[in-house]
Design a protein around this motif. Sequence first.
Motif, short mmCIF file in Angstrom:
data_model
loop_
_atom_site.label_atom_id
_atom_site.label_comp_id
_atom_site.label_asym_id
_atom_site.label_seq_id
_atom_site.Cartn_x
_atom_site.Cartn_y
_atom_site.Cartn_z
N PHE A 1 0.83 -1.20 0.00
CA PHE A 1 0.00 0.00 0.00
C PHE A 1 0.87 1.26 0.00
CE2 PHE A 1 -3.24 -2.67 2.54
CZ PHE A 1 -3.93 -3.04 1.38
N VAL A 2 1.89 1.25 0.84
CA VAL A 2 2.75 2.43 1.00
C VAL A 2 3.54 2.71 -0.28
CG1 VAL A 2 4.84 3.27 2.17
CG2 VAL A 2 2.95 2.33 3.51
N THR A 3 4.24 1.72 -0.79
CA THR A 3 5.13 1.95 -1.93
C THR A 3 4.35 2.27 -3.21
OG1 THR A 3 5.25 -0.45 -2.33
CG2 THR A 3 6.99 0.54 -0.97
N GLU A 4 3.22 1.65 -3.39
CA GLU A 4 2.44 1.94 -4.61
C GLU A 4 1.80 3.32 -4.53
OE1 GLU A 4 -0.15 -1.33 -5.53
OE2 GLU A 4 1.54 -2.69 -5.94
N THR A 5 1.47 3.77 -3.33
CA THR A 5 0.99 5.14 -3.16
C THR A 5 2.09 6.13 -3.48
OG1 THR A 5 -0.62 4.46 -1.46
CG2 THR A 5 0.01 6.79 -1.52
N GLN A 6 3.29 5.87 -2.97
CA GLN A 6 4.42 6.77 -3.21
C GLN A 6 4.79 6.85 -4.68
OE1 GLN A 6 7.12 4.88 -0.43
NE2 GLN A 6 6.88 6.55 1.06
N ARG A 7 4.69 5.74 -5.40
CA ARG A 7 5.03 5.75 -6.82
C ARG A 7 4.11 6.68 -7.61
NH1 ARG A 7 5.03 -0.23 -6.71
NH2 ARG A 7 7.09 -0.86 -5.95
N ARG A 8 2.92 6.89 -7.10
CA ARG A 8 1.97 7.79 -7.76
C ARG A 8 2.12 9.23 -7.26
NH1 ARG A 8 -0.65 5.81 -12.17
NH2 ARG A 8 -2.41 7.19 -11.69
#
Length: 272
Positions: A129-136
């Motif tokens: 959840f965290v890393t995929e949010t940051q990628r956006r």
Amino acid sequence: MRIFFSCIKKAWPLSLFVLLAFAGAPPKKIKLYLIGDSTMANKVKQTFPETGWGMPLVTFFDSTVVVDNRAQNGRSTRTFLAENRWQPIVDALQEGDYVFIQFGHNDEAENYPDRYTPPEDYRKNLIKFVTETQRRKASPVLLTPITRRKFDKDGHQQETHVAYSRVTTEVAKQYKVPLIDLDKMSRDLVQQFGAENSKLLYLQLAPGDHPNYPYGKEDNTHFTELGARKMAQLAINEIKAQHLPLAERLAKPLPKNAVPPTKGKDAQPTTP
């Protein structure tokens, strides 16, 4: 004189442009996504007065924040992913958006194999959840699971999410993302209310108190309207305390002497 006013007229568009440049453009609207379980989720009228704490959250922000509550009853991190509830959020995320992530209640439910998620898998899911949010280029915020009401015989509120709150805290530290420790803050709040008065925060109803629960209800997990608002206030207080940029979008309180606006011909100004 005519030449003077002609110069002023010609200079006016440039002056207006300069003023607007200094004033700055109004902040663009952003979305605050909520992902989690029934303690956060929107409720239907058939279960009222049960209220998820994500429901009153919208009232604390100004019009530049759209709260999109995707939390669902009974979901753990594993089932939220398995049911494809996460990917549509990732696809919709825009730069500047926020995602509040609060799970744990159902992840730790070992008696329910359909939702149980071991702590290490819970960790992996939070990281996703965290890393995929940051990628956006959006901002994830981790929240420890909110407490259940559980007092010992001496009147002390017990810690009810030890392992899963610890994992949430570790992931927040490892990935340097904000942590709102709702577990601890809600325990402190429940302790302040005490063993008896804290029933007002949770779905505790005697027979006949509400038509939706003719035989009463004794629920130490889900909230009443009061409880949901109190829990939402805890999150808001922490947003302020941590000076998150989201704090700049909180609704401004009315002045003490303001007259609340009304609709129709009897509408009053908000200030004398």
